[in-house]
Write a protein that holds these residues in place. Structure first.
Motif, PDB file in Angstrom:
ATOM      1  N   HIS A  76       0.861  -1.198   0.026  1.00 35.62           N
ATOM      2  CA  HIS A  76       0.093  -0.206  -0.061  1.00 35.62           C
ATOM      3  C   HIS A  76       1.071   1.309  -0.098  1.00 35.62           C
ATOM      4  O   HIS A  76       1.308   1.435   0.939  1.00 35.62           O
ATOM      5  CB  HIS A  76      -0.782   0.016   1.198  1.00 35.62           C
ATOM      6  N   LEU A  77       0.926   1.733  -1.040  1.00 33.29           N
ATOM      7  CA  LEU A  77       1.659   3.230  -1.245  1.00 33.29           C
ATOM      8  C   LEU A  77       0.774   4.416  -0.902  1.00 33.29           C
ATOM      9  O   LEU A  77      -0.250   4.539  -1.648  1.00 33.29           O
ATOM     10  CB  LEU A  77       2.175   3.398  -2.589  1.00 33.29           C
TER      11      LEU A  77
ATOM     12  N   GLU B  70       6.049  10.529   0.884  1.00 32.72           N
ATOM     13  CA  GLU B  70       5.474   9.288   0.533  1.00 32.72           C
ATOM     14  C   GLU B  70       5.315   8.373   1.753  1.00 32.72           C
ATOM     15  O   GLU B  70       6.365   8.180   2.462  1.00 32.72           O
ATOM     16  CB  GLU B  70       6.623   8.809  -0.430  1.00 32.72           C
ATOM     17  N   ARG B  71       4.430   7.342   1.785  1.00 31.05           N
ATOM     18  CA  ARG B  71       4.566   6.485   3.014  1.00 31.05           C
ATOM     19  C   ARG B  71       4.168   4.935   2.420  1.00 31.05           C
ATOM     20  O   ARG B  71       3.472   4.952   1.377  1.00 31.05           O
ATOM     21  CB  ARG B  71       3.318   6.892   3.877  1.00 31.05           C
ATOM     22  N   ILE B  72       4.768   4.094   2.945  1.00 25.92           N
ATOM     23  CA  ILE B  72       4.444   2.839   2.858  1.00 25.92           C
ATOM     24  C   ILE B  72       3.348   2.249   4.055  1.00 25.92           C
ATOM     25  O   ILE B  72       3.920   2.345   5.228  1.00 25.92           O
ATOM     26  CB  ILE B  72       5.369   1.811   2.818  1.00 25.92           C
TER      27      ILE B  72
ATOM     28  N   ALA C 227      -1.513  -0.211  11.968  1.00 28.11           N
ATOM     29  CA  ALA C 227      -0.436   0.820  12.519  1.00 28.11           C
ATOM     30  C   ALA C 227      -1.010   2.239  12.405  1.00 28.11           C
ATOM     31  O   ALA C 227      -0.362   3.079  12.862  1.00 28.11           O
ATOM     32  CB  ALA C 227       0.969   0.511  12.202  1.00 28.11           C
ATOM     33  N   GLY C 228      -2.111   2.368  11.601  1.00 29.64           N
ATOM     34  CA  GLY C 228      -2.526   3.721  11.502  1.00 29.64           C
ATOM     35  C   GLY C 228      -1.454   4.593  10.717  1.00 29.64           C
ATOM     36  O   GLY C 228      -0.983   4.166   9.604  1.00 29.64           O
ATOM     37  N   ALA C 229      -1.087   5.865  11.124  1.00 24.55           N
ATOM     38  CA  ALA C 229      -0.138   6.602  10.708  1.00 24.55           C
ATOM     39  C   ALA C 229       1.384   6.557  11.152  1.00 24.55           C
ATOM     40  O   ALA C 229       2.104   7.097  10.856  1.00 24.55           O
ATOM     41  CB  ALA C 229      -0.518   8.090  10.780  1.00 24.55           C
ATOM     42  N   VAL C 230       1.622   5.225  11.842  1.00 27.28           N
ATOM     43  CA  VAL C 230       2.955   5.198  12.338  1.00 27.28           C
ATOM     44  C   VAL C 230       3.614   4.832  11.225  1.00 27.28           C
ATOM     45  O   VAL C 230       3.440   3.949  10.420  1.00 27.28           O
ATOM     46  CB  VAL C 230       2.924   4.160  13.516  1.00 27.28           C
ATOM     47  N   GLN C 231       5.034   5.338  11.221  1.00 30.66           N
ATOM     48  CA  GLN C 231       5.980   5.019  10.161  1.00 30.66           C
ATOM     49  C   GLN C 231       6.917   4.357  10.718  1.00 30.66           C
ATOM     50  O   GLN C 231       7.523   4.454  11.908  1.00 30.66           O
ATOM     51  CB  GLN C 231       6.241   6.224   9.483  1.00 30.66           C
ATOM     52  N   GLY C 232       7.818   3.696   9.929  1.00 31.67           N
ATOM     53  CA  GLY C 232       9.059   2.883  10.308  1.00 31.67           C
ATOM     54  C   GLY C 232      10.104   3.443  10.040  1.00 31.67           C
ATOM     55  O   GLY C 232      10.158   4.840   9.407  1.00 31.67           O
ATOM     56  N   PRO C 233      11.348   2.914   9.962  1.00 33.03           N
ATOM     57  CA  PRO C 233      12.839   3.766   9.559  1.00 33.03           C
ATOM     58  C   PRO C 233      12.656   4.262   8.136  1.00 33.03           C
ATOM     59  O   PRO C 233      12.360   3.477   7.561  1.00 33.03           O
ATOM     60  CB  PRO C 233      13.608   2.600   9.814  1.00 33.03           C
ATOM     61  N   ALA C 234      13.068   5.399   8.011  1.00 32.97           N
ATOM     62  CA  ALA C 234      13.375   6.115   6.638  1.00 32.97           C
ATOM     63  C   ALA C 234      13.815   5.209   5.686  1.00 32.97           C
ATOM     64  O   ALA C 234      13.687   5.169   4.699  1.00 32.97           O
ATOM     65  CB  ALA C 234      13.554   7.540   6.911  1.00 32.97           C
ATOM     66  N   GLU C 235      15.253   4.719   6.110  1.00 34.24           N
ATOM     67  CA  GLU C 235      16.045   4.081   5.276  1.00 34.24           C
ATOM     68  C   GLU C 235      15.301   2.699   4.599  1.00 34.24           C
ATOM     69  O   GLU C 235      15.393   2.669   3.711  1.00 34.24           O
ATOM     70  CB  GLU C 235      17.396   3.636   5.847  1.00 34.24           C
ATOM     71  N   ALA C 236      14.499   1.886   5.779  1.00 31.58           N
ATOM     72  CA  ALA C 236      13.831   0.812   5.235  1.00 31.58           C
ATOM     73  C   ALA C 236      12.754   1.162   4.247  1.00 31.58           C
ATOM     74  O   ALA C 236      12.475   0.497   3.325  1.00 31.58           O
ATOM     75  CB  ALA C 236      13.494  -0.061   6.321  1.00 31.58           C
ATOM     76  N   ARG C 237      12.060   2.506   4.625  1.00 26.57           N
ATOM     77  CA  ARG C 237      10.762   2.828   3.554  1.00 26.57           C
ATOM     78  C   ARG C 237      11.532   3.236   2.222  1.00 26.57           C
ATOM     79  O   ARG C 237      10.758   2.735   1.172  1.00 26.57           O
ATOM     80  CB  ARG C 237      10.084   3.903   4.090  1.00 26.57           C
ATOM     81  N   GLU C 238      12.733   3.617   2.266  1.00 22.49           N
ATOM     82  CA  GLU C 238      13.119   4.021   0.926  1.00 22.49           C
ATOM     83  C   GLU C 238      13.585   2.629   0.015  1.00 22.49           C
ATOM     84  O   GLU C 238      13.394   2.936  -1.025  1.00 22.49           O
ATOM     85  CB  GLU C 238      14.361   4.977   0.958  1.00 22.49           C
ATOM     86  N   LYS C 239      14.026   1.829   0.749  1.00 21.18           N
ATOM     87  CA  LYS C 239      14.287   0.428   0.009  1.00 21.18           C
ATOM     88  C   LYS C 239      13.299  -0.145  -0.646  1.00 21.18           C
ATOM     89  O   LYS C 239      13.153  -0.588  -1.513  1.00 21.18           O
ATOM     90  CB  LYS C 239      14.658  -0.609   1.123  1.00 21.18           C
TER      91      LYS C 239
END
Length: 570
Positions: free
Chosen positions: A118-119, A134-136, A141-153
Motif C-alpha cells: 500500500h503506497l 510518501e508512505r508505505i 499501525a495507523g499513521a505510524v511509520q518505520g525507519p526512513a531508510e527501510a521505507r526508501e528500500k
C-alpha cells in the motif's frame, strides 16, 4: 503484479465532506471508467499518476478542491504482488521487513503477508509550496511509520518492479514520446533487446568515425590549414556530425504510413494515430519485464463506432497480458467489449460537485443503468443495450428463467476461475416461462448465433420444453433443464444444485432457521427447500459475496453443457 484499488482524498472533485473518501476497486484486466463530461474521470487518472510517478507535476491552482483549498490531497494505491518473479519476491521481503519494524511480534499480520503493498502519497503546504510525502502503509499501525531508510528500500524496489504510462486526452504521440515515456520505452528496449542495443551503439560509433575520417576529413584538413595560418594558437579542429545517440534516435523515431500515398503519422487522422498508440502499448506490455499500468483517456476520440469496437477489443487483448493493468476513460459505449475481464465503473457528480461512484459492472453482463450517464437518460441506454446486445463476438445466447439463475452461473465461473465459459455468452433472464416462446422465436429469427434455453424441471419447465421442441423445432441439445444433471425424476430447480452443506451454511448465516421447516426430500434424500422469489433473491446475493468454489461446482457443469450445446448447434 497489478493495481488493485485507489483511494483519493481532497484532490480536485474527489474530496470528502466528513464522508468516506472516494475509492474504486480495479480488476486485473480492462477497467473502463464511464460518465458524462466533467464528472471526474480524468481526475482519477491524474491522481493515480500523482501517486505512482514522483515526477508527475502537482499544481496547487488546479489540484486542490475549490471547496477545500486548505486540504491535503492524499492518494493511496494498493498493489497485488503475487511474488512470481525475483524482483517481486524482493519487494515483498523489503515490505515485510519494513512493516515488522513497527509491528510487535514475529507473527503479526502484515500487508506483505497478504501479497499487497500500500503506497500513500500526500501533498501538504510548506510555506508557499506543497511538499510531497510518501508512505508505505503498515497494517494495523495507523499513521505510524518505520525507519526512513527501510521505507526508501521498499519505494525503490516498487518503482523498479512497476511502470506507469498516462496518455492524456488530446495528447499527440509526438508529445507522449517525450520525457517519462521516453525513459520507459528505452528501458523496455534495453531489457528486451540489450545485445541489439549495444550493437546499435557500436554501429553508431563506427558510422560517426567513418564520417569524420573519410567523408569529412578533406574539409577538416582545409579548416585546420586555414585556421593555422590565421590563428597559430589553434592546434587542431574536429568536425562532429550531428548523429543523435541511439536513445535519442529511438525517442524521435518517425512513423510513415502508406495507403493510397505514403504519409507521415502526424498528417494522418487522429483515429489512425490512436491505432498506433494501441500498438505501442501492446509492444510495451509484451516485451517489458516489469508490471505495466496503462491509463488512457478517451482512446476512442475521433473514431467511428465500428473502429471504436475494434479498438476496445484490441485494448482487451492488451489487458489480458500478464502483469498489465489497463484503465481507460470513455464517453463511448462502443468501446466497452461484452466480455469477461472488462470492469465498468460508472461515475457522476452530486450537487456540491463531488465525484461519486454510481456502480460497477462486468462487460459481459453490464446493466443499462451504468451506461445511462453516457446517454443522459436510462431509456436511451436500455434501447442501445438491446439493439447492440449481440455483436460479432457473441458465441451464443442463453435464456434462463430468472435473474438468480444468471447470478449463480456468473458466480460459478468467477469462483472456479473459468471465465472463458462466459466469453461471448449472453445470459438473458425471461422472468418465467410465460414470455419464453415469443422471445425464443424472435431470437431464432434475428440472432447471429445459437440460442440455448435452460429451464427448471418443474411442470412449467417441462411444458415449455415440449412446446419449444414441437412448435419452434428446437433440437434436444438446445433445450436444457436442471433435471438433466440428475438421474431421477423430480421438480428440480437451480437451488437444488447447491450441496446441502451450502444451503445449511446460508440458512445459518442469514439466521433463517424457519426455512428448514418448509422442505421435502428429493429422490436422493437431500432436502429440497421451497423458497419464495424473495428468498431466492436473498440467496443469490449471498452467493455473490460468500460462496466458495465447492458450492458452485454443479453450475460449472451446467456452463460446460451450455458451451457444448453452442458448439453442437453452430
Amino acid at each position: 503484479m497489478f493495481l488493485k484499488s485507489v483511494e483519493i482524498k481532497n484532490f480536485r472533485s474527489l474530496y470528502d465532506d466528513g464522508d468516506d473518501p472516494f475509492a474504486i476497486d480495479l480488476s486485473e484486466g480492462f477497467n473502463v471508467i464511464v460518465g458524462r463530461n466533467n464528472c471526474g474521470k480524468s481526475n482519477i487518472l491524474r491522481a493515480i499518476a500523482l501517486a505512482i510517478d514522483p515526477e508527475f507535476p502537482f499544481d496547487k491552482a488546479c489540484d486542490l478542491p475549490a471547496q477545500k483549498v486548505w486540504a491535503r490531497p492524499t492518494v493511496t494505491v494498493t498493489f497485488v504482488v503475487p511474488g512470481r518473479t525475483g524482483p517481486e519476491k524482493t519487494l515483498l521481503k523489503y515490505a515485510s521487513e519494513y512493516e515488522r519494524s513497527v509491528k510487535e511480534g514475529a507473527r503479526a499480520r502484515t500487508y506483505a503477508d497478504d501479497h499487497e503493498v500500500h503506497l500513500q502519497v500526500q501533498y501538504a503546504k510548506s510555506g508557499d509550496e506543497y511538499r510531497r510525502t510518501e508512505r508505505i502503509k503498515i497494517k494495523g499501525a495507523g499513521a505510524v511509520q518505520g525507519p526512513a531508510e527501510a521505507r526508501e528500500k521498499v519505494l525503490r524496489q516498487l518503482r523498479s518492479v512497476v511502470r506507469f504510462v498516462l496518455f492524456e486526452s488530446g495528447q499527440s504521440l509526438e508529445a507522449m514520446l517525450e520525457g517519462r515515456f521516453r525513459e520507459i520505452l528505452h528501458s523496455v528496449i534495453r531489457d528486451h533487446l540489450r545485445a541489439e542495443l549495444d550493437q546499435a551503439r557500436l554501429d553508431r560509433a563506427e558510422y560517426v568515425r567513418k564520417l569524420q575520417e573519410d567523408l569529412l576529413a578533406p574539409l577538416r584538413d582545409q579548416v585546420n590549414e586555414q585556421l593555422g595560418s590565421l590563428f597559430p594558437e589553434i592546434v587542431s579542429s574536429e568536425l562532429n556530425p550531428g548523429v543523435p545517440d541511439v536513445e535519442q534516435a529511438i525517442a524521435e523515431v518517425g512513423i510513415e504510413l502508406t495507403d493510397g500515398a505514403s504519409t507521415p503519422l502526424a498528417r494522418k487522422g487522429t483515429g489512425v494515430r490512436g491505432g498506433v498508440l494501441a500498438a505501442i502499448l501492446r509492444y510495451l506490455a509484451a516485451q517489458s519485464k516489469r508490471s505495466m499500468i496503462f491509463a488512457v483517456e478517451e482512446p476512442e476520440a475521433f473514431l467511428h463506432p465500428g473502429a471504436q469496437r475494434l479498438l476496445g477489443k484490441d485494448l482487451l487483448e492488451l489487458s489480458r497480458q500478464r502483469d498489465v493493468t489497463l484503465i481507460a476513460t470513455t464517453h463511448s459505449p462502443f468501446l466497452i467489449p461484452r466480455a469477461s475481464g472488462v470492469k465498468v465503473i460508472a461515475l457522476d457528480k452530486d450537487r456540491p460537485g463531488r465525484t461519486k461512484v454510481l456502480g460497477y459492472g462486468e462487460g459481459a453482463g453490464r446493466s443499462a443503468e451504468l451506461l445511462a450517464p453516457l446517454f443522459g437518460d436510462l431509456a436511451s441506454a436500455e434501447i442501445f443495450e438491446r439493439t447492440t446486445e449481440f455483436d460479432r463476438e457473441t458465441r451464443g445466447i442463453l435464456l434462463v428463467e430468472g435473474g438468480t439463475d444468471r447470478t449463480y452461473l456468473r458466480a460459478a465461473a468467477a469462483a472456479s476461475r473459468r471465465n472463458e465459459l462466459l466469453d461471448g455468452l449472453v445470459i438473458e433472464p425471461v422472468n418465467g416461462t410465460t414470455n419464453l416462446l415469443a422471445r425464443v422465436a424472435q431470437l431464432l429469427a434475428t440472432a447471429p448465433c445459437p440460442v440455448i434455453v435452460l429451464l427448471d424441471s418443474d411442470p412449467d419447465g417441462r411444458r415449455a420444453r415440449k412446446l419449444l421442441r414441437k412448435h419452434l423445432r428446437m433440437r434436444k441439445q438446445q433445450v436444457l433443464s436442471y433435471g438433466d444433471f440428475f438421474g431421477k425424476q423430480f421438480d428440480w430447480e437451480a437451488e437444488d444444485l447447491f450441496p446441502d452443506e451450502t444451503m445449511t451454511r446460508w440458512i445459518k448465516e442469514v439466521r433463517r432457521e424457519d426455512l428448514v421447516n418448509d422442505t421435502i426430500k428429493n429422490p436422493y434424500g437431500v432436502p429440497h427447500y421451497n423458497l419464495t422469489q424473495t428468498e431466492k433473491a436473498d440467496l443469490a446475493k449471498w452467493v455473490e459475496t460468500s460462496a466458495r468454489p465447492g458450492d458452485l461446482q454443479w453450475f460449472v457443469k451446467v456452463l460446460e453443457a451450455v458451451n457444448a450445446a453452442i458448439e453442437q448447434s453452430k
